[in-house]
Design a protein around this motif. Structure first.
Motif, PDB file in Angstrom:
ATOM      1  N   HIS A  36      22.492 -14.481  -5.566  1.00  0.00           N
ATOM      2  CA  HIS A  36      22.464 -16.145  -5.445  1.00  0.00           C
ATOM      3  C   HIS A  36      21.743 -16.186  -4.263  1.00  0.00           C
ATOM      4  CE1 HIS A  36      25.651 -15.956  -8.727  1.00  0.00           C
ATOM      5  NE2 HIS A  36      26.269 -15.193  -7.901  1.00  0.00           N
ATOM      6  N   VAL A  37      20.481 -15.925  -4.255  1.00  0.00           N
ATOM      7  CA  VAL A  37      19.835 -15.972  -3.028  1.00  0.00           C
ATOM      8  C   VAL A  37      19.387 -17.453  -2.440  1.00  0.00           C
ATOM      9  CG1 VAL A  37      17.160 -15.731  -2.114  1.00  0.00           C
ATOM     10  CG2 VAL A  37      18.359 -14.055  -4.017  1.00  0.00           C
ATOM     11  N   LYS A  38      19.455 -18.596  -2.972  1.00  0.00           N
ATOM     12  CA  LYS A  38      19.674 -19.968  -2.350  1.00  0.00           C
ATOM     13  C   LYS A  38      20.781 -20.277  -1.556  1.00  0.00           C
ATOM     14  CE  LYS A  38      16.335 -22.563  -5.534  1.00  0.00           C
ATOM     15  NZ  LYS A  38      16.519 -23.558  -6.307  1.00  0.00           N
ATOM     16  N   ILE A  39      21.998 -19.838  -2.131  1.00  0.00           N
ATOM     17  CA  ILE A  39      23.275 -20.105  -1.572  1.00  0.00           C
ATOM     18  C   ILE A  39      23.148 -19.151  -0.189  1.00  0.00           C
ATOM     19  CG2 ILE A  39      25.613 -19.739  -1.836  1.00  0.00           C
ATOM     20  CD1 ILE A  39      24.517 -22.046  -3.516  1.00  0.00           C
ATOM     21  N   ALA A  40      22.664 -17.908  -0.202  1.00  0.00           N
ATOM     22  CA  ALA A  40      22.945 -17.307   0.913  1.00  0.00           C
ATOM     23  C   ALA A  40      21.851 -17.550   2.006  1.00  0.00           C
ATOM     24  CB  ALA A  40      22.276 -15.744   0.343  1.00  0.00           C
ATOM     25  N   ILE A  41      20.680 -18.301   1.678  1.00  0.00           N
ATOM     26  CA  ILE A  41      19.805 -18.745   2.465  1.00  0.00           C
ATOM     27  C   ILE A  41      20.387 -19.956   3.234  1.00  0.00           C
ATOM     28  CG2 ILE A  41      17.384 -19.858   3.001  1.00  0.00           C
ATOM     29  CD1 ILE A  41      16.326 -17.810   0.913  1.00  0.00           C
ATOM     30  N   TYR A  42      20.983 -20.910   2.314  1.00  0.00           N
ATOM     31  CA  TYR A  42      21.646 -21.981   2.817  1.00  0.00           C
ATOM     32  C   TYR A  42      22.925 -21.819   3.950  1.00  0.00           C
ATOM     33  CZ  TYR A  42      19.850 -24.806  -0.936  1.00  0.00           C
ATOM     34  OH  TYR A  42      18.910 -25.178  -1.687  1.00  0.00           O
ATOM     35  N   LYS A  43      23.465 -20.485   3.678  1.00  0.00           N
ATOM     36  CA  LYS A  43      24.505 -20.120   4.787  1.00  0.00           C
ATOM     37  C   LYS A  43      23.777 -19.800   5.839  1.00  0.00           C
ATOM     38  CE  LYS A  43      28.245 -18.495   1.520  1.00  0.00           C
ATOM     39  NZ  LYS A  43      29.030 -17.458   1.064  1.00  0.00           N
ATOM     40  N   ILE A  44      22.658 -19.101   5.963  1.00  0.00           N
ATOM     41  CA  ILE A  44      22.165 -18.441   7.121  1.00  0.00           C
ATOM     42  C   ILE A  44      21.589 -19.740   7.645  1.00  0.00           C
ATOM     43  CG2 ILE A  44      19.964 -17.329   8.046  1.00  0.00           C
ATOM     44  CD1 ILE A  44      20.457 -15.368   5.699  1.00  0.00           C
ATOM     45  N   VAL A  45      20.776 -20.863   7.087  1.00  0.00           N
ATOM     46  CA  VAL A  45      20.512 -21.758   7.928  1.00  0.00           C
ATOM     47  C   VAL A  45      21.559 -22.490   8.353  1.00  0.00           C
ATOM     48  CG1 VAL A  45      19.406 -24.080   7.354  1.00  0.00           C
ATOM     49  CG2 VAL A  45      18.419 -22.172   6.300  1.00  0.00           C
ATOM     50  N   ALA A  46      22.670 -22.913   7.917  1.00  0.00           N
ATOM     51  CA  ALA A  46      23.806 -23.468   8.449  1.00  0.00           C
ATOM     52  C   ALA A  46      24.246 -22.533   9.632  1.00  0.00           C
ATOM     53  CB  ALA A  46      24.854 -23.670   7.510  1.00  0.00           C
ATOM     54  N   LEU A  47      24.266 -21.393   9.656  1.00  0.00           N
ATOM     55  CA  LEU A  47      24.799 -20.592  10.938  1.00  0.00           C
ATOM     56  C   LEU A  47      23.768 -20.861  11.919  1.00  0.00           C
ATOM     57  CD1 LEU A  47      27.326 -18.464  10.998  1.00  0.00           C
ATOM     58  CD2 LEU A  47      25.527 -16.771  10.462  1.00  0.00           C
ATOM     59  N   VAL A  48      22.557 -20.660  11.556  1.00  0.00           N
ATOM     60  CA  VAL A  48      21.333 -20.738  12.738  1.00  0.00           C
ATOM     61  C   VAL A  48      21.618 -22.158  13.371  1.00  0.00           C
ATOM     62  CG1 VAL A  48      19.183 -20.774  13.287  1.00  0.00           C
ATOM     63  CG2 VAL A  48      20.081 -18.908  11.911  1.00  0.00           C
ATOM     64  N   VAL A  49      21.768 -23.032  12.673  1.00  0.00           N
ATOM     65  CA  VAL A  49      21.610 -24.374  13.096  1.00  0.00           C
ATOM     66  C   VAL A  49      23.004 -24.445  13.965  1.00  0.00           C
ATOM     67  CG1 VAL A  49      22.078 -26.749  12.494  1.00  0.00           C
ATOM     68  CG2 VAL A  49      20.296 -25.524  11.333  1.00  0.00           C
ATOM     69  N   GLY A  50      24.181 -24.337  13.463  1.00  0.00           N
ATOM     70  CA  GLY A  50      25.287 -24.248  14.150  1.00  0.00           C
ATOM     71  C   GLY A  50      25.252 -23.661  15.702  1.00  0.00           C
ATOM     72  N   TYR A  51      24.827 -22.531  15.500  1.00  0.00           N
ATOM     73  CA  TYR A  51      24.596 -21.956  16.804  1.00  0.00           C
ATOM     74  C   TYR A  51      23.574 -22.491  17.867  1.00  0.00           C
ATOM     75  CZ  TYR A  51      27.766 -17.772  15.894  1.00  0.00           C
ATOM     76  OH  TYR A  51      28.824 -17.048  15.579  1.00  0.00           O
ATOM     77  N   ALA A  52      22.313 -23.111  17.235  1.00  0.00           N
ATOM     78  CA  ALA A  52      21.577 -23.738  17.874  1.00  0.00           C
ATOM     79  C   ALA A  52      21.994 -24.809  18.789  1.00  0.00           C
ATOM     80  CB  ALA A  52      20.236 -24.156  16.956  1.00  0.00           C
ATOM     81  N   PHE A  53      22.846 -25.485  17.904  1.00  0.00           N
ATOM     82  CA  PHE A  53      23.379 -26.779  18.484  1.00  0.00           C
ATOM     83  C   PHE A  53      24.479 -26.581  19.812  1.00  0.00           C
ATOM     84  CE2 PHE A  53      23.225 -30.706  15.461  1.00  0.00           C
ATOM     85  CZ  PHE A  53      21.816 -30.273  15.146  1.00  0.00           C
ATOM     86  N   ILE A  54      25.025 -25.445  19.697  1.00  0.00           N
ATOM     87  CA  ILE A  54      25.780 -24.899  20.490  1.00  0.00           C
ATOM     88  C   ILE A  54      24.980 -24.450  21.841  1.00  0.00           C
ATOM     89  CG2 ILE A  54      27.599 -23.151  21.434  1.00  0.00           C
ATOM     90  CD1 ILE A  54      28.861 -23.297  18.426  1.00  0.00           C
ATOM     91  N   PHE A  55      23.897 -23.866  21.610  1.00  0.00           N
ATOM     92  CA  PHE A  55      23.051 -23.263  22.806  1.00  0.00           C
ATOM     93  C   PHE A  55      22.316 -24.494  23.409  1.00  0.00           C
ATOM     94  CE2 PHE A  55      18.903 -21.770  24.037  1.00  0.00           C
ATOM     95  CZ  PHE A  55      19.345 -20.891  25.213  1.00  0.00           C
ATOM     96  N   ILE A  56      21.743 -25.384  22.642  1.00  0.00           N
ATOM     97  CA  ILE A  56      21.250 -26.528  23.190  1.00  0.00           C
ATOM     98  C   ILE A  56      22.173 -27.263  23.825  1.00  0.00           C
ATOM     99  CG2 ILE A  56      19.866 -28.648  22.648  1.00  0.00           C
ATOM    100  CD1 ILE A  56      18.664 -27.208  20.262  1.00  0.00           C
ATOM    101  N   GLY A  57      23.341 -27.596  23.119  1.00  0.00           N
ATOM    102  CA  GLY A  57      24.355 -28.318  23.954  1.00  0.00           C
ATOM    103  C   GLY A  57      24.892 -27.730  25.284  1.00  0.00           C
ATOM    104  N   GLY A  58      24.929 -26.268  25.200  1.00  0.00           N
ATOM    105  CA  GLY A  58      25.369 -25.590  26.728  1.00  0.00           C
ATOM    106  C   GLY A  58      24.079 -25.550  27.585  1.00  0.00           C
TER     107      GLY A  58
END
Length: 115
Positions: A36-58
């Motif tokens: 289920h490659v598309k689902i896995a890629i969606y999870k990675i993208v969501a994870l990276v976006v979440g961490y990026a928002f925390i980093f930028i907000g910090g």
């Protein structure tokens, strides 16, 4: 264990899928394993976006001149935390679905049941 069918890839292991969902669920380990490659890629993208928002907000979070918190940074970090919370719920639900062999996690992407 059943004999392999000629022309079909070998069946995937249920235990391996559970271990991947537990240890590598945030990066879609079980999803990649089951095809289920598309689902896995969606999870990675969501994870990276979440961490990026925390980093930028910090970075934006503290005003260097006054030392006071900047509300824009706090809001962006909070949004990142909400995204990561949603991903963690998604990973937990995936783990439960793999354990119970429910939905698309009862078979691999070719429709073969997990053994």
């Amino acid at each position: 264990m059943t004999a392999p069918v000629p022309g079909q890839p070998p069946a995937k292991s249920h235990v391996v899928a559970m271990l991947l969902a537990f240890f590598l669920g945030g990066i879609g380990g079980a999803d990649f394993y089951l095809g289920h490659v598309k689902i896995a890629i969606y999870k990675i993208v969501a994870l990276v976006v979440g961490y990026a928002f925390i980093f930028i907000g910090g970075i934006m979070g503290i005003n260097v001149e006054t030392g006071q918190p900047n509300m824009a940074g706090v809001v962006i970090s909070g949004l990142g935390m909400l995204i990561l919370f949603a991903v963690s719920i998604w990973v937990f639900v995936t783990l439960i679905m793999v354990i119970l062999r429910k939905g698309m996690y009862g078979t691999d992407s070719n429709g073969q049941p997990l053994v």
